[in-house]
Design a protein around this motif. Structure first.
Motif, PDB file in Angstrom:
ATOM      1  N   UNK A 237      31.488  41.534  58.285  1.00  0.00           N
ATOM      2  CA  UNK A 237      32.894  41.164  58.387  1.00  0.00           C
ATOM      3  C   UNK A 237      33.097  39.719  57.924  1.00  0.00           C
ATOM      4  N   UNK A 238      32.208  38.816  58.344  1.00  0.00           N
ATOM      5  CA  UNK A 238      32.302  37.411  57.924  1.00  0.00           C
ATOM      6  C   UNK A 238      32.104  37.290  56.414  1.00  0.00           C
ATOM      7  N   UNK A 239      31.131  38.016  55.893  1.00  0.00           N
ATOM      8  CA  UNK A 239      30.869  37.962  54.448  1.00  0.00           C
ATOM      9  C   UNK A 239      32.066  38.465  53.656  1.00  0.00           C
ATOM     10  N   UNK A 240      32.676  39.532  54.137  1.00  0.00           N
ATOM     11  CA  UNK A 240      33.852  40.082  53.468  1.00  0.00           C
ATOM     12  C   UNK A 240      34.993  39.083  53.481  1.00  0.00           C
ATOM     13  N   UNK A 241      35.195  38.426  54.622  1.00  0.00           N
ATOM     14  CA  UNK A 241      36.257  37.415  54.708  1.00  0.00           C
ATOM     15  C   UNK A 241      35.999  36.262  53.745  1.00  0.00           C
ATOM     16  N   UNK A 242      34.739  35.815  53.652  1.00  0.00           N
ATOM     17  CA  UNK A 242      34.413  34.724  52.718  1.00  0.00           C
ATOM     18  C   UNK A 242      34.623  35.164  51.273  1.00  0.00           C
ATOM     19  N   UNK A 243      34.233  36.397  50.959  1.00  0.00           N
ATOM     20  CA  UNK A 243      34.398  36.903  49.591  1.00  0.00           C
ATOM     21  C   UNK A 243      35.871  37.012  49.232  1.00  0.00           C
ATOM     22  N   UNK A 244      36.678  37.518  50.154  1.00  0.00           N
ATOM     23  CA  UNK A 244      38.114  37.638  49.879  1.00  0.00           C
ATOM     24  C   UNK A 244      38.763  36.270  49.728  1.00  0.00           C
ATOM     25  N   UNK A 245      38.363  35.319  50.549  1.00  0.00           N
ATOM     26  CA  UNK A 245      38.909  33.965  50.418  1.00  0.00           C
ATOM     27  C   UNK A 245      38.550  33.386  49.053  1.00  0.00           C
ATOM     28  N   UNK A 246      37.327  33.630  48.593  1.00  0.00           N
ATOM     29  CA  UNK A 246      36.928  33.158  47.270  1.00  0.00           C
ATOM     30  C   UNK A 246      37.732  33.813  46.166  1.00  0.00           C
ATOM     31  N   UNK A 247      37.970  35.111  46.301  1.00  0.00           N
ATOM     32  CA  UNK A 247      38.776  35.818  45.292  1.00  0.00           C
ATOM     33  C   UNK A 247      40.198  35.290  45.251  1.00  0.00           C
ATOM     34  N   UNK A 248      40.772  35.009  46.424  1.00  0.00           N
ATOM     35  CA  UNK A 248      42.128  34.469  46.454  1.00  0.00           C
ATOM     36  C   UNK A 248      42.180  33.099  45.776  1.00  0.00           C
ATOM     37  N   UNK A 249      41.144  32.281  45.997  1.00  0.00           N
ATOM     38  CA  UNK A 249      41.105  30.972  45.341  1.00  0.00           C
ATOM     39  C   UNK A 249      40.996  31.110  43.837  1.00  0.00           C
ATOM     40  N   UNK A 250      40.131  31.993  43.377  1.00  0.00           N
ATOM     41  CA  UNK A 250      39.958  32.199  41.936  1.00  0.00           C
ATOM     42  C   UNK A 250      41.244  32.719  41.321  1.00  0.00           C
ATOM     43  N   UNK A 251      41.865  33.661  42.000  1.00  0.00           N
ATOM     44  CA  UNK A 251      43.110  34.234  41.468  1.00  0.00           C
ATOM     45  C   UNK A 251      44.208  33.182  41.412  1.00  0.00           C
ATOM     46  N   UNK A 252      44.298  32.341  42.422  1.00  0.00           N
ATOM     47  CA  UNK A 252      45.324  31.292  42.423  1.00  0.00           C
ATOM     48  C   UNK A 252      45.077  30.301  41.290  1.00  0.00           C
ATOM     49  N   UNK A 253      43.808  29.994  41.017  1.00  0.00           N
ATOM     50  CA  UNK A 253      43.502  29.076  39.926  1.00  0.00           C
ATOM     51  C   UNK A 253      43.711  29.718  38.561  1.00  0.00           C
ATOM     52  N   UNK A 254      43.612  31.038  38.487  1.00  0.00           N
ATOM     53  CA  UNK A 254      43.698  31.730  37.201  1.00  0.00           C
ATOM     54  C   UNK A 254      45.128  31.983  36.772  1.00  0.00           C
TER      55      UNK A 254
END
Length: 69
Positions: free
Chosen positions: A15-32
């Protein structure tokens, strides 16, 4: 009971890993999210379109002349 505790720890970490991965994806998407660059001149698409139309007309005229022979 030990098996349940082991599975609970695994699912907690998952669950923690999934939350970290989703947070990373949101950051990448916001930067893209970039603004679309403008064309150097608004006339470029019009010139290209006019060239295509003239080419089509020339081809149709040539086909019409060769069909009449």
């Amino acid at each position: 009971m030990a098996a349940q505790d082991g599975l609970k720890a695994i699912f907690t970490e998952l669950d923690r890993s999934t939350d970290r991965a989703l947070a990373g994806l949101y950051r990448v998407r916001a930067d893209a999210l970039l603004e679309r660059p403008e064309t150097p001149s608004p006339m470029i698409p019009l010139i290209a379109e006019a060239g295509l139309v003239f080419g089509l007309v020339a081809m149709l005229v040539q086909l019409g002349l060769s069909a009449s022979n």
